[in-house]
Enzyme design. Structure first.
Site: not given
Ligand code: BJW
Ligand code: ZN
Length: 278
Positions: A75, A117, A120, A133, A144, A248, A264
């Protein structure tokens, strides 16, 4: 193949402009792709690594528990990297469109909500984004729960210089990592990691937005991480339209009404009709 330029037709933009002007409640869900043209690495792209670790595997409570030193270095690296990053034309388009809506120059559109999501903070503050997020620039106490905004770089002395990934990874003892000024507990980034619940108030706000949304723009996200991955379907089930902006096609054909394939930073300003605006 990834599109590096906007190849969408003027007919497609004209059709979208009509839909946009006729929509009352417009909402955007953005992901890492929104900030890609600012130079911020995406998660599932080639930059989705820190050192030899997969970024999403460091974004878990388990990783932090096992090795808080490593996760803090990850981080710190990202906080440090943000010092040189600026909002790109896609971010700026959001502000400009908000101005159009506020000055009633956006047709029927009366509300415009940005849900991101991204942690930044590049999304302009004047669109009042819902940062589902969390933020790279907020920290919270693991003991705490005290939260604070923090832009210090480095956030603590022990992390100074660890952004240099050519050097060996440091092994920092917990007492030297950021600590709570209230109780002395270990601070962590105030972000939502995998398997963690999202803030209840935020989820409630998002549900309210999705309930009335008639046009949902999904911008720069792989749309695979829940709960965000389920938002478009919720809008569609209530009769709203969904339009994807990505380099894509990522969403299934049946889940979108239109898509603009391309960076975008090019497609969004044109689609929102703000490309000529200062
Ligand atoms: C362009 C471009 C350009 C490039 N122009 N486009 C149901 C089913 C299955 C699993 C689950 C479910 N419900 C929950 C889960 C578990 C899990 C989950 O979803 N897992 C999946 C992998 C399946 N979800 C969770 O755990 C969530 N919590 C939750 O639901 O709590 C209830 C629960 C508790 C206990 C058990 C189960 C449920 C929390 C999710 C938190 C995600 N956190 C992160 C990290 C944040 C902190 C950090 O940044 O360090 O969030 S992970 C990471 O992924 C980050 C992002 O916000 C998130 C999404 O990623 P994003 O933004 O889509 O990025 P990319 O890289 O994947 O995509 C980029 C896109 O841009 C691409 O498509 C490119 O093509 C495109 N692109 N250049 C336009 N110029
Ligand atoms: Zn504290």
């Amino acid at each position: 193949m990834d599109a590096t330029e906007d190849t969408n037709t003027s007919k497609q933009y004209a059709l979208f402009h009509k839909i946009l002007r006729e929509s009352k409640h417009v909402a955007i869900l953005s992901g890492a792709g929104l900030s890609a043209e600012s130079g911020v690495p995406t998660f599932r792209g080639p930059g989705g690594y820190w050192r030899r670790f997969v970024a999403t595997q460091l974004a878990t409570p388990e990783a932090f528990k096992e090795n808080p030193s490593r996760v803090w270095q990850f981080y710190h690296y990202r906080r440090n990297g943000m010092l040189t990053k600026q909002p790109n034309p896609a971010h700026k388009a959001l502000s400009k469109y908000r101005r159009l809506v506020d000055s009633k120059q956006a047709g029927e559109t009366t509300t415009f909500t940005v849900i991101t999501q991204n942690i930044d903070e590049l999304t302009p503050r004047d669109v009042d984004p819902i940062e589902m997020h969390g933020s790279l620039f907020r920290i919270r106490c693991t003991a705490c729960g005290r939260r604070e905004q923090n832009r210090d770089n480095p956030i603590c002395e022990a992390l100074r210089g660890t952004e240099d990934i050519e050097k060996e990874e440091a092994n920092i003892p917990i007492e030297k990592l950021p600590s709570c000024s209230g109780c002395g507990g270990l601070m962590r980034p105030d972000v939502v990691w995998f398997h963690e619940n999202l803030d209840e108030d935020i989820m409630k706000r998002i549900s309210d937005v999705l309930r009335e949304c008639d046009l949902f723009l999904v911008v720069g996200t792989s749309a695979i991480v829940y709960p965000a991955a389920g938002f478009a379907e919720r809008v569609k089930m209530k009769g709203g339209k969904v339009v994807e902006f990505n380099i894509e096609a990522t969403m299934d054909e049946e889940d979108v009404d239109m898509r603009f394939v391309g960076p975008c930073g090019q497609t969004l300003p044109k689609a929102l009709r703000v490309d000529g605006m200062e």
